[in-house]
Design a protein around this motif. Structure first.
Motif, short mmCIF file in Angstrom:
data_model
loop_
_atom_site.label_atom_id
_atom_site.label_comp_id
_atom_site.label_asym_id
_atom_site.label_seq_id
_atom_site.Cartn_x
_atom_site.Cartn_y
_atom_site.Cartn_z
N GLY A 81 63.95 -10.40 -60.72
CA GLY A 81 63.34 -11.72 -60.69
C GLY A 81 61.93 -11.73 -61.24
O GLY A 81 61.36 -10.70 -61.58
N VAL A 82 61.37 -12.92 -61.30
CA VAL A 82 60.03 -13.13 -61.85
C VAL A 82 59.06 -13.48 -60.72
O VAL A 82 59.37 -14.31 -59.86
CB VAL A 82 60.04 -14.28 -62.89
N TYR A 83 57.92 -12.81 -60.73
CA TYR A 83 56.87 -13.11 -59.73
C TYR A 83 56.03 -14.27 -60.25
O TYR A 83 55.73 -14.33 -61.44
CB TYR A 83 56.00 -11.87 -59.53
N PRO A 84 55.63 -15.25 -59.43
CA PRO A 84 55.75 -15.30 -57.96
C PRO A 84 57.00 -16.01 -57.43
O PRO A 84 57.16 -16.14 -56.23
CB PRO A 84 54.49 -16.07 -57.57
N ASP A 85 57.89 -16.50 -58.35
CA ASP A 85 59.10 -17.17 -57.86
C ASP A 85 59.88 -16.25 -56.94
O ASP A 85 60.44 -16.69 -55.93
CB ASP A 85 59.97 -17.60 -59.04
N THR A 86 59.94 -14.98 -57.32
CA THR A 86 60.52 -13.97 -56.45
C THR A 86 59.37 -13.22 -55.80
O THR A 86 58.63 -12.49 -56.48
CB THR A 86 61.40 -12.98 -57.25
N SER A 87 59.18 -13.43 -54.53
CA SER A 87 58.05 -12.83 -53.82
C SER A 87 58.24 -11.33 -53.64
O SER A 87 59.33 -10.78 -53.89
CB SER A 87 57.88 -13.48 -52.45
N LEU A 88 57.20 -10.66 -53.21
CA LEU A 88 57.27 -9.22 -52.92
C LEU A 88 58.35 -8.95 -51.88
O LEU A 88 59.15 -8.01 -52.01
CB LEU A 88 55.91 -8.71 -52.46
N LYS A 89 58.39 -9.79 -50.85
CA LYS A 89 59.39 -9.60 -49.79
C LYS A 89 60.81 -9.76 -50.34
O LYS A 89 61.70 -8.95 -50.04
CB LYS A 89 59.16 -10.61 -48.67
N MET A 90 61.03 -10.78 -51.16
CA MET A 90 62.36 -11.01 -51.73
C MET A 90 62.77 -9.87 -52.66
O MET A 90 63.92 -9.45 -52.66
CB MET A 90 62.36 -12.34 -52.49
N ALA A 91 61.81 -9.38 -53.45
CA ALA A 91 62.11 -8.27 -54.36
C ALA A 91 62.52 -7.03 -53.57
O ALA A 91 63.45 -6.30 -53.97
CB ALA A 91 60.90 -7.98 -55.23
N ARG A 92 61.85 -6.78 -52.47
CA ARG A 92 62.20 -5.62 -51.65
C ARG A 92 63.58 -5.78 -51.04
O ARG A 92 64.35 -4.82 -50.94
CB ARG A 92 61.15 -5.43 -50.55
N GLU A 93 63.92 -7.00 -50.64
CA GLU A 93 65.24 -7.24 -50.06
C GLU A 93 66.33 -7.00 -51.11
O GLU A 93 67.39 -6.41 -50.80
CB GLU A 93 65.32 -8.67 -49.52
N LYS A 94 66.08 -7.45 -52.34
CA LYS A 94 67.05 -7.22 -53.42
C LYS A 94 67.19 -5.72 -53.71
O LYS A 94 68.28 -5.22 -53.95
CB LYS A 94 66.61 -7.97 -54.68
#
Length: 230
Positions: A57-70
């Motif tokens: 994903g693209v930051y900030p649309d995909t947050s750090l938390k969301m990226a870690r979950e993925k």
């Protein structure tokens, strides 16, 4: 297990530089920053003895938390000996419910697999040219149904606008799509396991018959012969 390294504050405070840079978080996840300001989450992993890269994903649309979950979800698949890249493509195909072998579907998959290797500008131009000049005419057609005359007609429409450089770029892009599909068909026939590991979309069950060789021959011709063709 190594702790995650990044924080939202660190990401916001890091400015883009003249070169691409990476901010590493942990367990394969990092944020790639481009000189133009783009910020892309990437997950680097190994499967079948090869290093692979998956967009998160693209930051900030995909947050750090969301990226870690993925990333954690992808690592769970890896623990079960499943390639997360192949699993993602299969899920997309299932949701879309459309033909998997039409030109647009194959071109978009090729584009997705090359985004991490290309510059942001080249990646954008590559897909935008196809969206404007090829997809409206050939996008819904299955690759085996696209003959050299059909492809020639699409290219001649662009040439009529007097933009030979664009025609040349479209020749190259279409050649990449047909060439990739042709190689995967050969794999499905001679090395089905290798083909399945490369991409779940191109199995021998969903990819028959092979794409015509005519478009490949056309795309290998010099640019100046396109307009002269009967």
């Amino acid at each position: 297990m190594k702790p995650d390294l990044l924080s939202d504050v660190q990401i916001r405070r890091t400015a883009s530089g003249p070169q691409r840079q990476r901010l590493y978080d942990g367990r394969g996840l990092y944020l790639e920053m481009t000189p133009s300001g783009g910020r892309w989450w990437r997950f680097k992993y190994r499967f079948g003895g090869k290093e692979k890269l998956l967009s998160m994903g693209v930051y900030p649309d995909t947050s750090l938390k969301m990226a870690r979950e993925k990333r954690d979800a992808a690592r769970t698949l890896l623990a079960s000996e499943v390639d997360p890249g192949v699993a993602r493509k299969a899920a997309k195909a299932s949701r879309a419910g459309v033909a998997l072998d039409n030109f647009e579907a194959v071109a978009r998959e090729f584009h997705e697999t090359r985004q991490s290797e290309w510059s942001e500008a080249h990646s954008r131009r590559w897909i935008e040219r196809l969206e404007k000049d090829i997809f409206p005419y050939l996008g819904a057609s299955a690759l085996p149904a696209i003959s050299a005359p059909l492809l020639l007609q699409a290219l001649q429409r662009v040439e009529a606008r007097g933009v030979r450089e664009t025609v040349h770029s479209l020749q190259q892009a279409c050649g990449q799509v047909f060439g990739t599909a042709s190689r995967l068909v050969e794999l499905s026939e001679t090395r089905p396991r290798t083909c399945a590991a490369h991409s779940s979309r191109f199995s021998s069950r969903t990819w028959r018959p092979s794409p015509s060789r005519e478009p490949l021959a056309l795309l290998s011709r010099p640019l100046l012969t396109i307009g002269a063709a009967p």
